[in-house]
Write an enzyme that holds these catalytic residues in place. Structure first.
Site, PDB file in Angstrom:
ATOM      1  N   GLY A  16       0.770  -1.233   0.000  1.00  0.00           N
ATOM      2  CA  GLY A  16       0.000   0.000   0.000  1.00  0.00           C
ATOM      3  C   GLY A  16       0.808   1.295   0.000  1.00  0.00           C
ATOM      4  N   ILE A  17       0.444   2.185   0.900  1.00  0.00           N
ATOM      5  CA  ILE A  17       1.058   3.513   0.983  1.00  0.00           C
ATOM      6  C   ILE A  17       2.550   3.385   1.276  1.00  0.00           C
ATOM      7  CG2 ILE A  17       1.116   5.652   2.346  1.00  0.00           C
ATOM      8  CD1 ILE A  17      -1.965   5.207   2.820  1.00  0.00           C
ATOM      9  N   ASN A  85       4.604   4.237   9.158  1.00  0.00           N
ATOM     10  CA  ASN A  85       3.413   4.031   8.331  1.00  0.00           C
ATOM     11  C   ASN A  85       2.591   2.818   8.772  1.00  0.00           C
ATOM     12  OD1 ASN A  85       1.897   3.845   5.554  1.00  0.00           O
ATOM     13  ND2 ASN A  85       3.008   1.902   5.726  1.00  0.00           N
ATOM     14  N   GLY A  87       0.173   0.359  10.285  1.00  0.00           N
ATOM     15  CA  GLY A  87      -1.047   0.638  11.044  1.00  0.00           C
ATOM     16  C   GLY A  87      -2.129  -0.362  10.714  1.00  0.00           C
ATOM     17  N   ILE A  88      -3.076  -0.471  11.631  1.00  0.00           N
ATOM     18  CA  ILE A  88      -4.241  -1.334  11.398  1.00  0.00           C
ATOM     19  C   ILE A  88      -5.499  -0.503  11.601  1.00  0.00           C
ATOM     20  CG2 ILE A  88      -3.168  -3.559  11.921  1.00  0.00           C
ATOM     21  CD1 ILE A  88      -4.336  -3.351  14.774  1.00  0.00           C
ATOM     22  N   TYR A 150      -9.212   3.607  16.544  1.00  0.00           N
ATOM     23  CA  TYR A 150      -8.433   4.091  15.390  1.00  0.00           C
ATOM     24  C   TYR A 150      -8.336   5.619  15.442  1.00  0.00           C
ATOM     25  CZ  TYR A 150      -6.914   4.499  10.481  1.00  0.00           C
ATOM     26  OH  TYR A 150      -6.216   4.787   9.332  1.00  0.00           O
ATOM     27  N   TYR A 182      -9.654   8.367   2.500  1.00  0.00           N
ATOM     28  CA  TYR A 182      -9.676   6.950   2.102  1.00  0.00           C
ATOM     29  C   TYR A 182      -8.799   6.738   0.864  1.00  0.00           C
ATOM     30  CZ  TYR A 182     -13.525   6.503   5.382  1.00  0.00           C
ATOM     31  OH  TYR A 182     -14.284   6.511   6.522  1.00  0.00           O
TER      32      TYR A 182
HETATM   33  P1  NAP Z   1      -2.018  -1.719   4.284  1.00  0.00           P
HETATM   34  O1  NAP Z   1      -1.593  -2.085   2.906  1.00  0.00           O
HETATM   35  O2  NAP Z   1      -2.888  -2.681   5.026  1.00  0.00           O
HETATM   36  O3  NAP Z   1      -0.700  -1.394   5.122  1.00  0.00           O
HETATM   37  C1  NAP Z   1      -0.543  -1.605   6.482  1.00  0.00           C
HETATM   38  C2  NAP Z   1       0.902  -2.062   6.693  1.00  0.00           C
HETATM   39  O4  NAP Z   1       1.175  -2.064   8.081  1.00  0.00           O
HETATM   40  C3  NAP Z   1       1.165  -3.451   6.143  1.00  0.00           C
HETATM   41  O5  NAP Z   1       2.309  -3.431   5.313  1.00  0.00           O
HETATM   42  C4  NAP Z   1       1.413  -4.296   7.389  1.00  0.00           C
HETATM   43  O6  NAP Z   1       2.415  -5.263   7.149  1.00  0.00           O
HETATM   44  C5  NAP Z   1       1.879  -3.240   8.377  1.00  0.00           C
HETATM   45  N1  NAP Z   1       1.615  -3.604   9.755  1.00  0.00           N
HETATM   46  C6  NAP Z   1       0.420  -3.762  10.373  1.00  0.00           C
HETATM   47  N2  NAP Z   1       0.610  -4.128  11.639  1.00  0.00           N
HETATM   48  C7  NAP Z   1       1.953  -4.189  11.841  1.00  0.00           C
HETATM   49  C8  NAP Z   1       2.775  -4.511  12.953  1.00  0.00           C
HETATM   50  N3  NAP Z   1       2.270  -4.857  14.148  1.00  0.00           N
HETATM   51  N4  NAP Z   1       4.122  -4.456  12.788  1.00  0.00           N
HETATM   52  C9  NAP Z   1       4.650  -4.113  11.595  1.00  0.00           C
HETATM   53  N5  NAP Z   1       3.931  -3.801  10.513  1.00  0.00           N
HETATM   54  C10 NAP Z   1       2.587  -3.852  10.640  1.00  0.00           C
HETATM   55  O7  NAP Z   1      -2.810  -0.345   4.264  1.00  0.00           O
HETATM   56  P2  NAP Z   1      -2.370   1.156   3.924  1.00  0.00           P
HETATM   57  O8  NAP Z   1      -3.601   1.828   3.514  1.00  0.00           O
HETATM   58  O9  NAP Z   1      -1.192   1.197   3.048  1.00  0.00           O
HETATM   59  O10 NAP Z   1      -2.021   1.720   5.391  1.00  0.00           O
HETATM   60  C11 NAP Z   1      -0.807   2.345   5.717  1.00  0.00           C
HETATM   61  C12 NAP Z   1      -1.045   3.411   6.774  1.00  0.00           C
HETATM   62  O11 NAP Z   1      -1.876   4.432   6.225  1.00  0.00           O
HETATM   63  C13 NAP Z   1      -1.746   2.917   8.036  1.00  0.00           C
HETATM   64  O12 NAP Z   1      -1.165   3.517   9.181  1.00  0.00           O
HETATM   65  C14 NAP Z   1      -3.170   3.444   7.865  1.00  0.00           C
HETATM   66  O13 NAP Z   1      -3.828   3.653   9.093  1.00  0.00           O
HETATM   67  C15 NAP Z   1      -2.890   4.745   7.144  1.00  0.00           C
HETATM   68  N6  NAP Z   1      -4.035   5.283   6.415  1.00  0.00           N
HETATM   69  C16 NAP Z   1      -4.660   4.534   5.449  1.00  0.00           C
HETATM   70  C17 NAP Z   1      -5.757   5.064   4.793  1.00  0.00           C
HETATM   71  C18 NAP Z   1      -6.509   4.287   3.729  1.00  0.00           C
HETATM   72  O14 NAP Z   1      -7.645   4.648   3.416  1.00  0.00           O
HETATM   73  N7  NAP Z   1      -5.931   3.277   3.098  1.00  0.00           N
HETATM   74  C19 NAP Z   1      -6.206   6.343   5.108  1.00  0.00           C
HETATM   75  C20 NAP Z   1      -5.545   7.083   6.088  1.00  0.00           C
HETATM   76  C21 NAP Z   1      -4.456   6.538   6.745  1.00  0.00           C
HETATM   77  P3  NAP Z   1       2.383  -6.744   7.793  1.00  0.00           P
HETATM   78  O15 NAP Z   1       0.994  -7.258   7.655  1.00  0.00           O
HETATM   79  O16 NAP Z   1       3.415  -7.500   6.992  1.00  0.00           O
HETATM   80  O17 NAP Z   1       2.812  -6.590   9.200  1.00  0.00           O
END
Ligand code: NAP
Length: 253
Positions: A16-17, A85, A87-88, A150, A182
């Site tokens: 992702g990001i 970055n 996050g869950i 969250y 989003y």
């Molecule tokens: P994503 O693809 O699900 O990315 C989340 C990443 O965090 C994954 O690579 C995951 O890797 C890692 N992660 C989760 N728990 C972890 C842990 N305990 N230790 C290490 N790594 C962990 O989704 P994304 O949208 O790119 O999210 C990235 C960030 O952007 C997050 O903080 C999210 O809250 C923020 N964000 C997203 C959105 C959106 O709409 N997509 C909007 C605003 C903010 P593993 O599973 O390999 O650990």
């Protein structure tokens, strides 16, 4: 932008990001450590791109972060650019939220950023150049229904970068938060599945529902977040410190 010779750490850098930012930093010449819990996935994405270095590191686990950052800094030097970055996004109506769920979200989204920044900063000297960026959310600026943990965690990291910007005032290290709406990543896909099941919608309807959560009613793409991160890492942004940057199609708060 030339980041040759710099070491960057991107947590959650395998998807992702995080992956998009990691690729941009690597393209700009940085040696980029990408971390996550799924080492096979990190290895698979790193295989196709020079200067991406996979490392298993669970941000919710202190020894894992301590050992991971020590190994990365030992191999590639001080962490000049740190993108917190990982996050869950788990949600439930507040009355049904359990303490376990609350703690799981806080452990990753808030404690994880604390541990990551503390570890990365310890590799830098007071005179060093640095960029510490956390991926917060529009949920860091306003409340999101059904996502109290969250929302609280994403508000929390904004408090953290504000405090750190004050604590390190006068240094060449800046601390900022990106607040996307989003973004079309796995988080949105997983949410679409959950919302569809909960609200009796199709997944397409659930995605459209989330898109309406952005002010311009369009799902963001990862490059829009990456562009902001790369600007914060540039020399031109050297006086931008302790700020939140909204990327949501319009004003959020
Ligand atoms: P994503 O693809 O699900 O990315 C989340 C990443 O965090 C994954 O690579 C995951 O890797 C890692 N992660 C989760 N728990 C972890 C842990 N305990 N230790 C290490 N790594 C962990 O989704 P994304 O949208 O790119 O999210 C990235 C960030 O952007 C997050 O903080 C999210 O809250 C923020 N964000 C997203 C959105 C959106 O709409 N997509 C909007 C605003 C903010 P593993 O599973 O390999 O650990």
């Amino acid at each position: 932008m030339d980041h040759a010779g710099r070491h960057a750490l991107v947590t959650g850098g395998g998807t992702g990001i995080g992956l998009d930012i990691a690729r941009a930093l690597a393209a700009a010449g940085a040696e980029v450590t990408i971390t996550g819990r799924d080492l096979d996935r990190l290895k698979a994405v790193a295989a196709g791109t020079p200067r991406l270095h996979p490392l298993a590191m669970d941000v919710a686990d202190e020894p894992s972060v301590r050992d991971g950052i020590a190994a990365a800094a030992g191999a590639r030097g001080p962490i000049a650019i740190c993108i917190a970055n990982a996050g869950i996004a788990e949600g439930a109506p507040f009355h049904r939220e359990t303490l376990d769920q609350w703690r799981r979200v806080m452990a990753t989204n808030l404690d994880g950023v604390f541990l990551t920044f503390q570890g990365a900063l310890a590799t830098l000297g007071r005179e060093d150049w640095g960029r510490m960026i956390v991926i917060s959310s529009i949920a860091g600026l306003r409340g999101l229904k059904g996502a109290s943990a969250y929302t609280a965690s994403k508000h929390g990291v904004i408090g953290l970068i504000r405090a750190l910007s004050e604590e390190n005032m006068g240094s060449r290290i800046t601390f900022n938060a990106l607040c996307p709406g989003y973004v079309d990543t796995a988080i949105v896909s997983r949410n679409a599945t959950e919302i569809a099941a909960r609200q009796g919608m199709t997944e397409a309807e659930a995605r459209a529902y989330m898109a309406r959560g952005n002010r311009h009613k369009t799902l963001l793409q990862t490059d829009e977040v990456t562009g902001a991160a790369m600007w914060l890492c540039s020399e031109a942004a050297r006086s931008v410190n302790g700020q939140t940057i909204q990327i949501a199609g319009g004003q959020v708060a």
